[in-house]
Enzyme design. Structure first.
Site, PDB file in Angstrom:
ATOM      1  N   GLY A  95       3.950  48.322  -4.902  1.00  0.00           N
ATOM      2  CA  GLY A  95       3.754  46.933  -5.330  1.00  0.00           C
ATOM      3  C   GLY A  95       3.836  46.010  -4.125  1.00  0.00           C
ATOM      4  O   GLY A  95       4.319  44.873  -4.214  1.00  0.00           O
ATOM      5  N   GLY A 102       2.296  42.265  -4.133  1.00  0.00           N
ATOM      6  CA  GLY A 102       2.728  41.271  -5.119  1.00  0.00           C
ATOM      7  C   GLY A 102       3.533  40.149  -4.473  1.00  0.00           C
ATOM      8  O   GLY A 102       3.624  40.047  -3.244  1.00  0.00           O
ATOM      9  N   GLN A 103       4.124  39.309  -5.340  1.00  0.00           N
ATOM     10  CA  GLN A 103       4.835  38.127  -4.839  1.00  0.00           C
ATOM     11  C   GLN A 103       6.016  38.515  -3.946  1.00  0.00           C
ATOM     12  O   GLN A 103       6.198  37.957  -2.871  1.00  0.00           O
ATOM     13  CB  GLN A 103       5.327  37.266  -6.013  1.00  0.00           C
ATOM     14  CG  GLN A 103       5.764  35.877  -5.575  1.00  0.00           C
ATOM     15  CD  GLN A 103       6.623  35.163  -6.611  1.00  0.00           C
ATOM     16  OE1 GLN A 103       7.151  35.782  -7.532  1.00  0.00           O
ATOM     17  NE2 GLN A 103       6.764  33.864  -6.470  1.00  0.00           N
ATOM     18  N   ASP A 149      -0.090  49.800  -3.068  1.00  0.00           N
ATOM     19  CA  ASP A 149      -0.393  48.936  -4.209  1.00  0.00           C
ATOM     20  C   ASP A 149      -1.635  49.490  -4.891  1.00  0.00           C
ATOM     21  O   ASP A 149      -2.350  50.324  -4.327  1.00  0.00           O
ATOM     22  CB  ASP A 149      -0.631  47.489  -3.746  1.00  0.00           C
ATOM     23  CG  ASP A 149      -0.281  46.478  -4.835  1.00  0.00           C
ATOM     24  OD1 ASP A 149       0.671  45.702  -4.663  1.00  0.00           O
ATOM     25  OD2 ASP A 149      -0.968  46.490  -5.881  1.00  0.00           O
ATOM     26  N   ILE A 150      -1.902  48.990  -6.095  1.00  0.00           N
ATOM     27  CA  ILE A 150      -3.026  49.539  -6.863  1.00  0.00           C
ATOM     28  C   ILE A 150      -4.362  48.999  -6.370  1.00  0.00           C
ATOM     29  O   ILE A 150      -5.403  49.618  -6.567  1.00  0.00           O
ATOM     30  CB  ILE A 150      -2.825  49.284  -8.377  1.00  0.00           C
ATOM     31  CG1 ILE A 150      -3.746  50.195  -9.193  1.00  0.00           C
ATOM     32  CG2 ILE A 150      -3.012  47.806  -8.726  1.00  0.00           C
ATOM     33  CD1 ILE A 150      -3.247  50.467 -10.582  1.00  0.00           C
ATOM     34  N   ASP A 169      -1.200  54.093  -7.708  1.00  0.00           N
ATOM     35  CA  ASP A 169      -0.881  53.598  -9.044  1.00  0.00           C
ATOM     36  C   ASP A 169       0.593  53.920  -9.314  1.00  0.00           C
ATOM     37  O   ASP A 169       0.991  55.087  -9.254  1.00  0.00           O
ATOM     38  CB  ASP A 169      -1.807  54.317 -10.053  1.00  0.00           C
ATOM     39  CG  ASP A 169      -1.575  53.871 -11.475  1.00  0.00           C
ATOM     40  OD1 ASP A 169      -0.585  53.144 -11.734  1.00  0.00           O
ATOM     41  OD2 ASP A 169      -2.382  54.258 -12.339  1.00  0.00           O
ATOM     42  N   TYR A 199       9.555  42.084 -21.451  1.00  0.00           N
ATOM     43  CA  TYR A 199       9.940  42.151 -20.034  1.00  0.00           C
ATOM     44  C   TYR A 199      11.459  42.311 -19.914  1.00  0.00           C
ATOM     45  O   TYR A 199      11.952  43.201 -19.203  1.00  0.00           O
ATOM     46  CB  TYR A 199       9.484  40.862 -19.347  1.00  0.00           C
ATOM     47  CG  TYR A 199       9.876  40.721 -17.905  1.00  0.00           C
ATOM     48  CD1 TYR A 199       9.428  41.621 -16.948  1.00  0.00           C
ATOM     49  CD2 TYR A 199      10.676  39.656 -17.487  1.00  0.00           C
ATOM     50  CE1 TYR A 199       9.776  41.479 -15.614  1.00  0.00           C
ATOM     51  CE2 TYR A 199      11.015  39.500 -16.155  1.00  0.00           C
ATOM     52  CZ  TYR A 199      10.573  40.406 -15.223  1.00  0.00           C
ATOM     53  OH  TYR A 199      10.911  40.257 -13.904  1.00  0.00           O
ATOM     54  N   LYS A 247      13.558  45.512 -18.547  1.00  0.00           N
ATOM     55  CA  LYS A 247      14.474  45.400 -17.408  1.00  0.00           C
ATOM     56  C   LYS A 247      15.879  45.868 -17.799  1.00  0.00           C
ATOM     57  O   LYS A 247      16.578  46.502 -17.027  1.00  0.00           O
ATOM     58  CB  LYS A 247      14.507  43.955 -16.877  1.00  0.00           C
ATOM     59  CG  LYS A 247      13.246  43.552 -16.131  1.00  0.00           C
ATOM     60  CD  LYS A 247      13.060  44.359 -14.852  1.00  0.00           C
ATOM     61  CE  LYS A 247      11.815  43.982 -14.089  1.00  0.00           C
ATOM     62  NZ  LYS A 247      11.559  44.864 -12.929  1.00  0.00           N
TER      63      LYS A 247
END
Ligand code: SER
Length: 334
Positions: free
Chosen positions: A10, A13-14, A36-37, A51, A141, A145
């Site tokens: 990932g 991402g952010q 990352d994907i 993935d 979500y 988590k």
């Protein structure tokens, strides 16, 4: 001793964008694999297309590249998660299960996995919500988590996997866009303030939430991961706090520099999600165990965001006078 070799899943991402660069500074860029994907983004070194749900591929990369640590950042955030419950559960939980199994079987040194304030729910304390407060999440979500936190603890207790985690609040940065959460407004508002001097938000004006500026989030991650193992008493996930503010507060902070800035609000489904979370977090345990202390408050973050975004956009912007320089507590490349 085995050389540290880091796999970031990932990485685009952010969080991943900045954390990968930070890990490169700590371990040497040649020792950090960005995964990352998406197809290879320009300028990202040491990149593989991967993935997070492909267990075998992760296992192969770990074996072939002698990976010693995994940072698993791929996730579907709160607002997007509500739009595709199954996909959110699969991505958020299955990828973690894979990484934990691989960490156990390949005897990895450490794993990092971010949790969220979304593990809390309407029954949790609204203010200074504690580490072990009641947590009954109402989003997929948050549920994913919470389950993930317990799997982390399970793999630590039963197999000795050194997995460490932080419950991130809403994260704000100017490098990569946020990924579809209920706190995304706090990034968008800066962009719109500079581009249009106005913003229409989706949360009520007084909806106060825990937030954190990305340099603090990156530093917290590195400090947690660099702390001696015996200091890590929490193996589900640590509460950490940065600042707390509502849309009306961030608008006021922006108006100090852009007096003509106007904000209006059309609340949508994200309001109910945000409202279910605490307004502020008690992070005493993180402070006691490994010395966590945030550096950025709303004023400092606003200065830094407006300064950097105006440069990026080539928008003319003059900071209000009498502003102290912002100290760069974490030396990341701009
Ligand atoms: N920023 C996240 C979200 O809004 C909270 O962890 O989903």
């Amino acid at each position: 001793m085995k050389k540290d070799k880091i796999l970031v899943i990932g990485a685009c991402g952010q969080i991943g964008t900045e954390l990968t660069a930070a890990l490169g500074l700590q371990y040497g860029i040649e020792n950090v694999i960005a995964a990352d994907i998406q197809t290879h983004p320009a300028g990202v070194k040491n990149y593989i297309c991967l993935d997070a749900l492909d267990h075998q591929q992760i296992e192969r990369v770990v074996r072939e590249c002698d990976v010693t640590q995994i940072y698993l950042l791929a996730a579907m955030l709160s607002a997007n998660g509500e739009k595709d419950i199954n996909a959110a559960w699969r991505l958020n939980v299955q990828s973690l299960m894979s990484v934990l199994q691989i960490a156990r079987d390949q005897k990895l040194d450490k794993v990092f996995w971010p949790s969220s304030i979304a593990v809390f729910g309407p029954g949790s304390a609204k203010y200074n919500c504690r580490q072990h407060a009641r947590s009954e999440p109402i989003t997929v979500y948050g549920i994913s988590k919470k389950a993930g936190e317990h799997f982390c603890n399970y793999y630590f207790e039963n197999f000795g996997v050194d997995v460490r985690s932080l419950r991130f609040p809403g994260l704000i940065s100017y490098t990569a866009p946020p990924g579809g959460g209920a706190t995304d407004y706090a990034v968008d508002i800066y962009h719109q303030a500079l581009e249009k001097e106005q913003y229409t938000g989706f949360l009520e004006d007084d909806c106060c939430l825990p937030m954190m500026y990305m340099p603090d989030a990156i530093r917290a991650t590195l400090e947690l991961m660099n702390a001696p193992k015996e200091k890590i008493a929490i193996r589900t996930s640590y509460n950490i706090a940065g600042m707390s503010f509502a849309p009306c507060d961030i608008a006021a902070a922006i108006r100090k520099h852009i007096p003509s800035f106007k904000m209006s609000t059309v609340p949508d489904f994200r309001q109910a999600i945000a409202q279910s979370w605490p307004a502020s977090i008690d992070d005493q345990q993180a402070h006691n165990d490994w010395g966590w202390k945030p550096a950025f408050d709303l004023r400092r973050m606003t200065e830094d965001m407006l300064m950097n975004l105006s440069r990026q956009k080539g928008v003319e912007f003059e900071m209000a006078a009498n502003i102290e320089p912002v100290i760069d507590f974490y030396p990341h490349e701009h």
